[in-house]
Design a protein around this motif. Sequence first.
Motif, short mmCIF file in Angstrom:
data_model
loop_
_atom_site.label_atom_id
_atom_site.label_comp_id
_atom_site.label_asym_id
_atom_site.label_seq_id
_atom_site.Cartn_x
_atom_site.Cartn_y
_atom_site.Cartn_z
N ALA A 2 17.31 -18.58 -71.91
CA ALA A 2 16.50 -20.28 -71.79
C ALA A 2 16.98 -21.88 -73.29
N ASN A 3 17.03 -21.02 -74.07
CA ASN A 3 17.19 -21.65 -75.57
C ASN A 3 18.88 -21.88 -75.53
N GLU A 4 19.90 -20.93 -75.06
CA GLU A 4 20.65 -21.43 -75.59
C GLU A 4 21.89 -22.05 -74.37
N THR A 5 21.30 -22.01 -73.59
CA THR A 5 21.02 -22.46 -72.09
C THR A 5 21.04 -24.53 -72.43
N ASP A 6 19.78 -24.36 -73.12
CA ASP A 6 19.15 -25.74 -73.20
C ASP A 6 19.92 -26.74 -74.19
N ILE A 7 20.26 -25.96 -75.56
CA ILE A 7 21.24 -26.44 -76.28
C ILE A 7 22.92 -26.63 -76.18
N VAL A 8 23.53 -26.45 -74.54
CA VAL A 8 24.78 -26.29 -74.56
C VAL A 8 24.90 -27.00 -72.76
N LEU A 9 22.70 -27.58 -72.36
CA LEU A 9 22.56 -28.62 -71.76
C LEU A 9 23.10 -30.27 -72.02
N GLU A 10 22.53 -30.78 -73.51
CA GLU A 10 22.38 -31.22 -74.33
C GLU A 10 23.53 -30.74 -74.89
N GLU A 11 24.48 -30.25 -75.02
CA GLU A 11 25.88 -31.28 -75.94
C GLU A 11 26.94 -31.24 -74.78
N LEU A 12 26.41 -31.04 -73.28
CA LEU A 12 27.22 -31.53 -72.02
C LEU A 12 26.58 -32.56 -72.36
N LYS A 13 25.42 -33.04 -72.35
CA LYS A 13 25.19 -34.62 -72.30
C LYS A 13 25.27 -35.51 -72.92
N LEU A 14 26.10 -34.97 -74.22
CA LEU A 14 26.71 -36.23 -75.56
C LEU A 14 28.25 -36.10 -75.45
N LEU A 15 28.18 -35.22 -73.63
CA LEU A 15 30.24 -35.90 -73.85
C LEU A 15 30.52 -37.32 -73.00
N ASP A 16 31.16 -37.85 -73.46
CA ASP A 16 31.76 -39.05 -72.48
C ASP A 16 32.05 -38.94 -70.72
N ASP A 17 32.26 -39.26 -69.99
CA ASP A 17 32.58 -38.81 -68.56
C ASP A 17 33.66 -38.61 -68.38
N ASP A 18 35.21 -38.60 -69.15
CA ASP A 18 36.35 -38.50 -69.34
C ASP A 18 36.30 -37.25 -70.02
N ALA A 19 35.35 -36.79 -70.42
CA ALA A 19 35.48 -35.41 -71.55
C ALA A 19 36.07 -34.09 -70.88
N ASN A 20 36.84 -33.92 -71.53
CA ASN A 20 37.03 -32.15 -70.87
C ASN A 20 36.64 -30.71 -70.95
N VAL A 21 36.22 -30.46 -70.17
CA VAL A 21 35.09 -29.08 -70.53
C VAL A 21 36.00 -27.94 -69.40
N PHE A 22 36.04 -27.06 -70.47
CA PHE A 22 36.32 -25.73 -69.70
C PHE A 22 35.10 -24.69 -69.67
N LYS A 23 35.00 -23.89 -69.07
CA LYS A 23 34.46 -23.13 -68.80
C LYS A 23 35.03 -21.50 -68.51
N SER A 24 34.60 -20.50 -69.31
CA SER A 24 35.03 -19.28 -69.07
C SER A 24 34.96 -18.57 -67.89
N VAL A 25 36.39 -18.31 -67.17
CA VAL A 25 36.58 -16.85 -65.65
C VAL A 25 37.11 -15.87 -66.56
N GLY A 26 36.28 -14.33 -66.89
CA GLY A 26 36.67 -13.58 -67.39
C GLY A 26 37.62 -14.03 -68.43
N PRO A 27 39.10 -13.54 -69.01
CA PRO A 27 39.54 -14.39 -70.49
C PRO A 27 40.62 -15.60 -70.32
N VAL A 28 40.05 -16.36 -69.09
CA VAL A 28 40.80 -17.51 -68.74
C VAL A 28 39.59 -19.28 -69.32
N LEU A 29 40.24 -19.76 -70.13
CA LEU A 29 39.43 -21.06 -69.76
C LEU A 29 40.15 -21.74 -68.39
#
Length: 127
Positions: A39-66
């Motif tokens: 929960a703490n880790e997820t909360d930190i991720v959420l806070e970091e996502l809130k800091l990003l500009d709306d046009d920022a690139n976001v990637f998620k890990s799906v297996g070995p690929v982003l």
Amino acid sequence: MADPESIKKALQKEMSVYQTLQQELSKFVKTRTELSARANETDIVLEELKLLDDDANVFKSVGPVLVRQDLVEARSNVTNRLEFIKKDLERLDGQIKSLEGRMMEREKEMMKLQGKLRAAGGSGASA
């Protein structure tokens, strides 16, 4: 008066049940600690996502690929994950509280049996 041997057997049975409850509580506490960390880790991720500009690139890990992911979708996914984790924590807290109550009942019963054992002339310390 009750037979000291039957009291000892009842006391040993209560102690066995109590030890089983202790082991179960230990597992719940370990699981709760792990969930709390997530929960703490997820909360930190959420806070970091809130800091990003709306046009920022976001990637998620799906297996070995982003894989590129929409920022709004990423925020939504992380928020939902955090809600699920918090619900699991609440459920687990309820289970822990219930288990602690059962353990208190067993403790009271063991004390009663130890008192009966002393009164019957047996040694409460031997059980």
